[in-house]
Scaffold this motif. Sequence first.
Motif, PDB file in Angstrom:
ATOM      1  N   TRP A 188     118.976  38.590  60.638  1.00 43.30           N
ATOM      2  CA  TRP A 188     118.540  39.574  59.646  1.00 43.30           C
ATOM      3  C   TRP A 188     118.844  40.984  60.123  1.00 43.30           C
ATOM      4  O   TRP A 188     119.338  41.819  59.364  1.00 43.30           O
ATOM      5  N   SER A 189     118.556  41.259  61.378  1.00 40.93           N
ATOM      6  CA  SER A 189     118.749  42.611  61.906  1.00 40.93           C
ATOM      7  C   SER A 189     120.202  43.033  61.894  1.00 40.93           C
ATOM      8  O   SER A 189     120.524  44.203  61.705  1.00 40.93           O
ATOM      9  N   HIS A 190     121.099  42.074  62.090  1.00 47.21           N
ATOM     10  CA  HIS A 190     122.530  42.369  62.152  1.00 47.21           C
ATOM     11  C   HIS A 190     123.219  41.862  60.890  1.00 47.21           C
ATOM     12  O   HIS A 190     123.986  40.904  60.918  1.00 47.21           O
ATOM     13  N   GLY A 191     122.910  42.484  59.758  1.00 49.65           N
ATOM     14  CA  GLY A 191     123.611  42.144  58.534  1.00 49.65           C
ATOM     15  C   GLY A 191     122.754  41.577  57.433  1.00 49.65           C
ATOM     16  O   GLY A 191     123.266  41.227  56.369  1.00 49.65           O
ATOM     17  N   GLN A 192     121.437  41.466  57.631  1.00 48.77           N
ATOM     18  CA  GLN A 192     120.533  40.948  56.613  1.00 48.77           C
ATOM     19  C   GLN A 192     121.018  39.613  56.048  1.00 48.77           C
ATOM     20  O   GLN A 192     121.102  39.408  54.839  1.00 48.77           O
ATOM     21  N   ASP A 193     121.287  38.691  56.949  1.00 50.92           N
ATOM     22  CA  ASP A 193     121.686  37.349  56.570  1.00 50.92           C
ATOM     23  C   ASP A 193     120.544  36.680  55.817  1.00 50.92           C
ATOM     24  O   ASP A 193     119.433  36.565  56.336  1.00 50.92           O
ATOM     25  N   GLU A 194     120.799  36.221  54.595  1.00 52.38           N
ATOM     26  CA  GLU A 194     119.731  35.649  53.786  1.00 52.38           C
ATOM     27  C   GLU A 194     119.151  34.370  54.396  1.00 52.38           C
ATOM     28  O   GLU A 194     118.022  33.984  54.066  1.00 52.38           O
ATOM     29  N   ASP A 195     119.887  33.739  55.284  1.00 49.97           N
ATOM     30  CA  ASP A 195     119.371  32.552  55.953  1.00 49.97           C
ATOM     31  C   ASP A 195     118.437  32.898  57.116  1.00 49.97           C
ATOM     32  O   ASP A 195     117.954  32.009  57.824  1.00 49.97           O
ATOM     33  N   SER A 196     118.157  34.179  57.301  1.00 54.76           N
ATOM     34  CA  SER A 196     117.286  34.652  58.378  1.00 54.76           C
ATOM     35  C   SER A 196     116.098  35.457  57.858  1.00 54.76           C
ATOM     36  O   SER A 196     115.496  36.223  58.599  1.00 54.76           O
ATOM     37  N   ASP A 197     115.754  35.272  56.597  1.00 53.26           N
ATOM     38  CA  ASP A 197     114.744  36.118  55.970  1.00 53.26           C
ATOM     39  C   ASP A 197     113.323  35.587  56.210  1.00 53.26           C
ATOM     40  O   ASP A 197     112.585  35.246  55.279  1.00 53.26           O
ATOM     41  N   VAL A 198     112.943  35.524  57.486  1.00 48.06           N
ATOM     42  CA  VAL A 198     111.597  35.125  57.913  1.00 48.06           C
ATOM     43  C   VAL A 198     111.211  36.040  59.069  1.00 48.06           C
ATOM     44  O   VAL A 198     112.060  36.381  59.898  1.00 48.06           O
ATOM     45  N   ALA A 199     109.954  36.430  59.148  1.00 48.75           N
ATOM     46  CA  ALA A 199     109.505  37.289  60.251  1.00 48.75           C
ATOM     47  C   ALA A 199     108.036  37.029  60.549  1.00 48.75           C
ATOM     48  O   ALA A 199     107.283  36.540  59.692  1.00 48.75           O
ATOM     49  N   PHE A 200     107.656  37.363  61.771  1.00 47.36           N
ATOM     50  CA  PHE A 200     106.255  37.309  62.192  1.00 47.36           C
ATOM     51  C   PHE A 200     105.812  38.699  62.604  1.00 47.36           C
ATOM     52  O   PHE A 200     106.625  39.554  62.965  1.00 47.36           O
ATOM     53  N   ALA A 201     104.502  38.913  62.574  1.00 44.56           N
ATOM     54  CA  ALA A 201     103.935  40.160  63.080  1.00 44.56           C
ATOM     55  C   ALA A 201     102.564  39.876  63.662  1.00 44.56           C
ATOM     56  O   ALA A 201     101.820  39.020  63.152  1.00 44.56           O
ATOM     57  N   ALA A 202     102.248  40.565  64.741  1.00 43.33           N
ATOM     58  CA  ALA A 202     100.904  40.501  65.317  1.00 43.33           C
ATOM     59  C   ALA A 202     100.071  41.614  64.701  1.00 43.33           C
ATOM     60  O   ALA A 202     100.547  42.736  64.536  1.00 43.33           O
ATOM     61  N   VAL A 203      98.821  41.295  64.347  1.00 42.11           N
ATOM     62  CA  VAL A 203      97.932  42.331  63.834  1.00 42.11           C
ATOM     63  C   VAL A 203      96.892  42.652  64.898  1.00 42.11           C
ATOM     64  O   VAL A 203      96.486  41.794  65.683  1.00 42.11           O
ATOM     65  N   GLN A 204      96.496  43.879  64.936  1.00 45.09           N
ATOM     66  CA  GLN A 204      95.589  44.342  65.985  1.00 45.09           C
ATOM     67  C   GLN A 204      94.158  43.883  65.732  1.00 45.09           C
ATOM     68  O   GLN A 204      93.761  43.610  64.590  1.00 45.09           O
TER      69      GLN A 204
END
Length: 256
Positions: free
Chosen positions: A127-143
């Motif tokens: 996703w970071s290198h070209g916004q590949d649609e097969d990579s459109d998932v992410a996680f985040a930690a919340v405080q």
Amino acid sequence: MKRTSRIYVTSRRVALCAVVVLAATSASVAAAEEAAGPFGVTAVVGTTTDSARVGALFSADKAGSLSGNHFCTASVVHSPQRDLIVTAAHCVDGDDGTGLVFVPGYRDGLAPYGVWKVGRRYLPDGWSHGQDEDSDVAFAAVQDRAGKRVEDVTGANRFVTGVATGATPVTVTGYPDSREVPVDCTNRPVAHSATQQRIDCPEFTGGTSGSPWVNGDHEVVGVLGGHEQGGSTPDISYSVVLGGGAAELFRDATAR
């Protein structure tokens, strides 16, 4: 597209690839179908234990004025740190200096489980290198908030990879940006391609990107996003097929 985030943020990144393996149990099929109700019908979600795990994303500068300002959906997934949410990569791939907050169980301008500041985000290289649609998932930690972790307050679903597309029906829960309450819909996904799955559910408009696809075993087996950043029409939505790359990303997000 369902929604494109306007916020830019740096994050740790790993490669994401999708693979499909056949894995489903008769128990999960039975559980999903028993609880499903009518398929392909979208309705407002009541206040339940399950709905508390799903919330809306806001720019942090809107934390004091939530009504009408949510732009994506995210959900709490179980992790050793009890602080992890999953969403679409295009929802959290930027930073304009304001940051983000997550509001689980958001409804009508209220935050029944609190407002949680989003910290470190984990996006795949694809996703970071070209916004590949097969990579459109992410996680985040919340405080932490008031000395508690978000999972301690809301509970969590499990993030699971390697489940065959359509092995069981799933329930998709999200926040259309034209509504102040969550909606959900249950149906059986089908393959769009080897790396993308789709589901037919009406009225999943802008704001529903990041919505979890949850089976009868309380497992997240899809995240609304991927092809056309979730879909170009409100009645058909997409998710990346969660395979080995998604599993690697999850391991990276929990190795803290």
